[in-house]
Design an enzyme around this catalytic site. Structure first.
Site, PDB file in Angstrom:
ATOM      1  N   CYS A  89       0.878  -1.170   0.000  1.00 27.11           N
ATOM      2  CA  CYS A  89       0.000   0.000   0.000  1.00 27.11           C
ATOM      3  C   CYS A  89       0.914   1.218   0.000  1.00 27.11           C
ATOM      4  O   CYS A  89       2.124   1.073  -0.170  1.00 27.11           O
ATOM      5  CB  CYS A  89      -1.002  -0.010   1.158  1.00 27.11           C
ATOM      6  N   HIS A 130      14.412 -14.920  11.821  1.00 27.32           N
ATOM      7  CA  HIS A 130      14.020 -14.861  13.228  1.00 27.32           C
ATOM      8  C   HIS A 130      12.522 -15.041  13.455  1.00 27.32           C
ATOM      9  O   HIS A 130      12.117 -15.538  14.506  1.00 27.32           O
ATOM     10  CB  HIS A 130      14.439 -13.527  13.843  1.00 27.32           C
TER      11      HIS A 130
END
Length: 147
Positions: free
Chosen positions: A65, A98
């Site tokens: 966006c 991670h």
């Protein structure tokens, strides 16, 4: 790899460029819209992308966006989605190693096509590190317990 992309009107051009580039790289691309500059609501496309990825129709997703913020919030409302808003490749790589992110969000008004490609490359190529991160990632799909 099967990759889904979705955007609002502010990012439809960046989405189209990334979709073409990913197809050239040999990926199977699902373009979930929007496909014009006509104003639309980013939550609709964030939810659509989240449902698509959560259902296993694509392995990864790219949400776009104007800022990347709104569509990332929308995608993250689905408990099976781990969407990271990134603006450079180091955080895009960490989102995978991670956090085992399955979606990244990019802000079309904030980064150009080359930086977007670098982020996507890092996102698609970085492996999940597993180990101590598994326990943490599992907690992301659960309601918080007392800390």
């Amino acid at each position: 790899m099967k990759i889904a992309l979705a955007s609002d009107h502010a990012a439809f051009e960046l989405k189209a460029e990334l979709a073409a580039w990913l197809a050239e790289q040999g990926h199977e691309v699902a373009d979930l819209g929007t496909n014009s500059a006509d104003s639309v609501d980013y939550p609709d496309y964030g939810y659509k992308l989240a449902e698509h990825v959560a259902a296993g129709n694509s392995e990864r997703g790219i949400a776009l966006c104007g800022s990347g913020i709104g569509i990332s919030i929308a995608a993250n409302r689905h408990p099976a989605i781990r969407c990271a808003l990134v603006s450079e490749p180091v955080s895009a790589g960490f989102s995978r190693t991670h956090n085992d992110a399955n979606v990244i969000a990019l802000g079309a008004r904030l980064i150009g096509i080359e930086m977007a490609k670098a982020c996507v490359t890092a996102f698609l190529t970085a492996p999940f590190a597993g180990d101590r991160h598994v326990r943490r990632v599992e907690k992301l799909s659960q309601l918080p317990q007392d800390a």
